[in-house]
Write a protein that holds these residues in place. Structure first.
Motif, short mmCIF file in Angstrom:
data_model
loop_
_atom_site.label_atom_id
_atom_site.label_comp_id
_atom_site.label_asym_id
_atom_site.label_seq_id
_atom_site.Cartn_x
_atom_site.Cartn_y
_atom_site.Cartn_z
N PHE A 177 -6.38 -0.67 5.25
CA PHE A 177 -5.41 -1.42 3.61
C PHE A 177 -7.06 -1.56 3.53
CE2 PHE A 177 -1.63 -0.39 4.90
CZ PHE A 177 -0.63 -2.10 4.50
N PRO B 297 -8.05 0.26 -4.07
CA PRO B 297 -7.35 0.61 -2.94
C PRO B 297 -5.78 1.29 -3.43
CG PRO B 297 -6.75 -1.40 -4.59
CD PRO B 297 -8.19 -0.74 -4.34
N SER C 216 -3.31 3.87 2.83
CA SER C 216 -2.31 2.93 2.66
C SER C 216 -1.35 3.41 4.42
CB SER C 216 -1.51 3.76 2.81
OG SER C 216 -0.93 4.95 3.41
N ALA D 162 0.81 -1.45 0.02
CA ALA D 162 -0.28 0.13 -0.03
C ALA D 162 0.84 1.72 -0.47
CB ALA D 162 -1.00 -0.54 1.65
N GLN E 279 0.43 5.03 -0.42
CA GLN E 279 -1.45 6.35 -1.47
C GLN E 279 -0.02 7.71 -1.65
OE1 GLN E 279 -3.80 7.15 1.55
NE2 GLN E 279 -5.16 7.54 0.10
#
Length: 853
Positions: free
Chosen positions: A541, A122, A546, A105, A107
């Motif tokens: 998540f 996601p 993130s 993850a 972001q």
């Protein structure tokens, strides 16, 4: 039958306007259904093509064989594979190339300081794969990352965040990382896959920020040599892989990724639209039935003359059904064309509202055309069946009477049947909600309640119209009194007309009550469980973000304004063979910022081999303090933990709590979903929040909220859902309005002489228009009142049934302001529906109207 067809054709030519409302009702319902199906097929085909193109060069994927799936999640969490395995894979005959793929993850923060995406789809990060055939992303602008801190991002994410090549920004991994954008990429020819974002890093950076340990990757992407099929490649790879590692074909991997990114969304979205298509068609059923019932009643003398001249019952019934069939076929065919137009419009609209609709032609399948066509015809014919049968039963002697109208009132048998249905509905509902919690029993009771409302409509309409029209007669004088008498003259017709609006208002009220209850539940949960002063939050998540850096809680804890700051992380493990979510935190600090209720045992003594469990989960797993439970983590490790505390409340703390030290050996990409903060004595909320915001700024500017604001933001998605629901239900309300307008128009036609006499004795055009409009408002008021009552009842049923079927406690809330708005909209809709019939009535020529038969 030829005679029936000729009669129907003649009638349709002579009375085209009578069926305008029916035509529009069928047209709108079929168009919405066809548009939904075409849009779903187009989206599905576009995503399949996009994922297929993106993964076209990957022939096999090597990954961990086992996944841990927690309740409510379809995609499990897999342990990483060792990058050293690449060497063994490359030696397999038929392998042309193999590269490790690190995934996690990440972001991005946009140019405005706000995080990009993360509200569902996601936000991904990984290593940029240099082999273009194995990399699902294609470099569209710039270059690949060459050194630490350089990244490639998908062009859709860059556009949304106002970022360009050369810009420097923050990437939450969740630890903040300063990165420079050196390239923009596409996925399957598109700027992005739906709202998913991707950041490609160097392999060194990816392993540093996205994995718990070096030498690990999520998967290994494999490309086959010439002449080797994907299945053959998988068969050759399998013998050289460790026991806990598997190989799947590239096609299987693409299908899984497609299902993860778009499959669930498409299924839910399409089902959502289909439900509202069904509501629209149900409303249309009442409008269509009412139109045909009035037309048959108005043609009683005509049908009687046909019977007197030798027409059989079958011929008269057949003529009515052929008439309905002609309207059904033409309206449904027009609806198919309208549905294709709706899908094309949505294809153009979606990118404008931030959802990239993949480019490509509309996919129109046989099923997406045949199903709406069949549904439209069946709904129309089914709605016209009873009136057609009634037409066939017309006695020849009825030709000697004046033109009959539908004056049937509330019969005793209807009242008895409706009361019995209402009692049965109440019994099923109470049994499914209060006695033995069951969604099926409650749902059956809800359906029976709807049927009971429809059956009892004519019984209740007379009393309801008298009560609702009482003030009207006093305020509007003779005009109001006449409007009330007109609405009372045919209880059955008034009820049938109002039923369409009742269903639309009931569904709106149902979702309004349920949405308010969800928000009240969230507010109750936060108020009861969260004892902190402010919350620092980020999507988890599962929600696409993130998360927060685990270091953030420590940075906030060091502030002099702060008494306690505790971060809540998330882990997964199998507890005695069942996948469960774990809350990773400092248990002692957790007890100071969250109200956990009664705690049996000690939260401060968990250590590295202790676990805390909620009471309901302990009962389910038959655990108590001092008992042991075996936890299996994603890395395959099995460890025995001792239950050292059992606590009552789990709304925010989760069902299982372990320490960070216990989770550390098994963690993958560690993150927190929430940091709860309590201030030191004497620190005001504003001063404390300002200090926390300053400390959190270097960690990607996560949102700092007071307890009330946190509760409101947690329920923010509910308002968005309700907005979409109201927009979709507008179609059902529109069809209901068409039904009211059509009924009034037909009623004016049969009352032509009466209206002429009123004008002849001195009624003005304005008074006549007002009388018709107020009659429409009374019918709408009856439908709105019934819809509000039914919707509130069904909302209560849904909330209580959800409460019984879920581990969470639901709060029931009745929002008076929102329901008042629904009532006003219903009344305004009635006034709007009466405008055209009122104008038509006022334009009648007095002498011709008096002479009309």
């Amino acid at each position: 039958m030829n005679a029936s067809v000729r009669l129907s054709a003649s009638s349709l030519r002579a009375h085209r306007r009578r069926f305008a409302g029916t035509f529009l009702a069928v047209f709108l319902g079929v168009a919405f259904l066809a548009g939904t199906l075409v849009m779903g097929d187009t989206l599905r085909a576009s995503f399949d093509s996009m994922f297929g193109e993106a993964a076209g060069g990957t022939d096999a994927v090597v990954r961990s064989a086992d996944a841990i799936t927690t309740p409510g999640e379809s995609q499990g969490v897999r342990q990483p594979v060792a990058t050293d395995l690449v060497k063994a894979v490359e030696k397999v005959p038929g392998v042309a190339a193999a590269v490790p793929s690190v995934q996690g993850a990440g972001q991005l923060v946009g140019a405005n300081g706000e995080a990009i995406g993360g509200q569902g789809p996601p936000t991904l990060a990984g290593n940029w794969i240099s082999d273009p055939e194995l990399n699902p992303y294609r470099l569209a602008e710039g270059r690949a990352p060459r050194k630490s801190g350089e990244v490639v991002v998908n062009r859709g994410a860059a556009d949304k965040g106002g970022l360009t090549i050369g810009d420097t920004t923050t990437l939450r991994t969740p630890d903040p990382v300063r990165v420079t954008i050196v390239g923009l990429a596409t996925f399957g020819g598109e700027d992005g896959m739906a709202q998913v974002t991707f950041t490609g890093m160097t392999m060194t950076d990816a392993q540093k920020y996205l994995t718990a340990r070096p030498g690990e990757a999520a998967t290994i992407q494999v490309r086959a040599g010439p002449g080797v099929t994907q299945r053959e490649l998988v068969d050759r790879l399998t013998p050289v892989l460790p026991q806990d590692v598997e190989a799947i074909t590239g096609q299987e991997s693409a299908e899984e990724n497609n299902e993860m990114i778009s499959g669930r969304f498409l299924s839910v979205f399409t089902l959502f639209l289909l439900v509202f298509s069904g509501v629209a068609l149900l409303v249309a059923t009442f409008s269509i039935h009412n139109t045909f019932a009035i037309v048959v009643a108005q043609r009683t003398r005509e049908n009687a003359l046909l019977r007197a001249l030798g027409a059989s019952r079958r011929q008269v019934t057949g003529a009515a059904l052929v008439e309905a069939g002609a309207v059904a076929v033409t309206a449904s065919l027009a609806g198919l064309a309208g549905g294709v137009g709706i899908a094309a419009g949505l294809q153009a609209l979606f990118p404008a509202i931030g959802f990239p609709f993949p480019e490509g032609d509309l996919v129109v399948t046989g099923l997406s055309m045949a199903l709406p066509l069949a549904v439209g015809i069946v709904v129309c014919l089914g709605s016209a069946l009873l009136p057609a049968v009634r037409a066939g039963r017309t006695a020849p002697l009825a030709a000697l009477r004046e033109t009959a109208v539908d004056t049937s009132g509330a019969s005793r048998s209807r009242a008895i049947a409706g009361t019995a249905l209402a009692a049965l509905a109440l019994a099923f509902t109470l049994a499914g909600v209060l006695v033995t919690p069951s969604i099926w029993l409650a749902g059956t009771g809800a359906v029976l309640a709807l049927v009971a409302f429809v059956v009892l409509g004519p019984v209740a309409s007379s009393t309801a119209v008298r009560v609702l029209g009482g003030p009207l007669a006093r305020l509007r004088g003779v005009t109001g009194a006449l409007a009330r008498r007109n609405a009372l003259r045919s209880p059955k017709r008034t009820a049938a007309t109002a039923s369409a609006l009742m269903i639309g208002v009931a569904v709106v009220s149902l979702f309004t009550v349920f949405g308010a209850s969800l928000k009240a539940t969230m507010d109750q949960t936060v108020s009861r469980s969260f004892a902190g002063d402010v919350a620092v939050s980020a999507p988890s998540f599962g929600a696409g973000g993130s998360g927060l850096s685990p270091k953030l809680a420590g940075a906030i804890q060091d502030l002099p304004e702060v008494d306690t700051a505790v971060g809540l992380g998330r882990g997964v493990a199998e507890v005695d063979g069942e996948g469960r979510a774990l809350t990773v935190t400092d248990p002692a600090s957790l007890a100071r910022t969250f109200d956990l209720g009664t705690v049996d045992g000690s939260l401060s003594r968990l250590g590295t081999d202790g676990i805390a469990v909620t009471g309901k989960e302990a009962d389910r797993q038959h655990l108590a303090t001092g008992d042991t439970a075996q936890l299996t983590f994603t890395d395959g490790t099995k460890e025995t933990f001792t239950v050292r505390a059992v606590y009552d409340r789990s709304e925010l703390a989760g069902d299982y709590v372990i320490t960070r030290a216990a989770w550390a050996p098994h963690r993958t990409q560690d993150s927190d979903t929430l940091v709860a903060v309590t201030f030191a004595d004497g620190v005001s909320t504003d001063a404390g929040a300002a200090a926390v915001e300053k400390a959190a700024a270097p960690y990607g500017n996560p949102e700092v909220q007071t307890r009330d604001a946190y509760a409101q933001s947690s329920a923010g998605g509910i308002d968005m859902m309700l907005t979409l629901v109201y927009a979709l239900l507008a179609l059902a309300v529109l069809i209901a309005l068409l039904g009211i307008a059509n009924t009034l128009t037909l009623a004016i036609h049969e009352r032509t002489r009466e209206l002429g006499l009123l004008r002849a004795v001195g009624q003005t055009r304005a008074q006549l228009r007002a009388m018709v409009r107020w009659e429409s408002v009374l019918v709408a008021a009856f439908g709105t009142a019934g819809g509000l009552a039914l919707g509130a009842f069904l909302g209560w049923v849904l909330v209580r049934a959800s409460d019984g079927a879920s581990d969470s406690a639901f709060a029931f809330a009745m929002p008076p302001a929102q329901l008042a708005v629904v009532a006003l909209v219903g009344l305004a809709a009635g006034a709007l529906a009466g405008l055209r019939p009122a104008r038509r009535a006022a334009r009648l020529d007095v002498l011709r109207a008096v002479a009309a038969e």
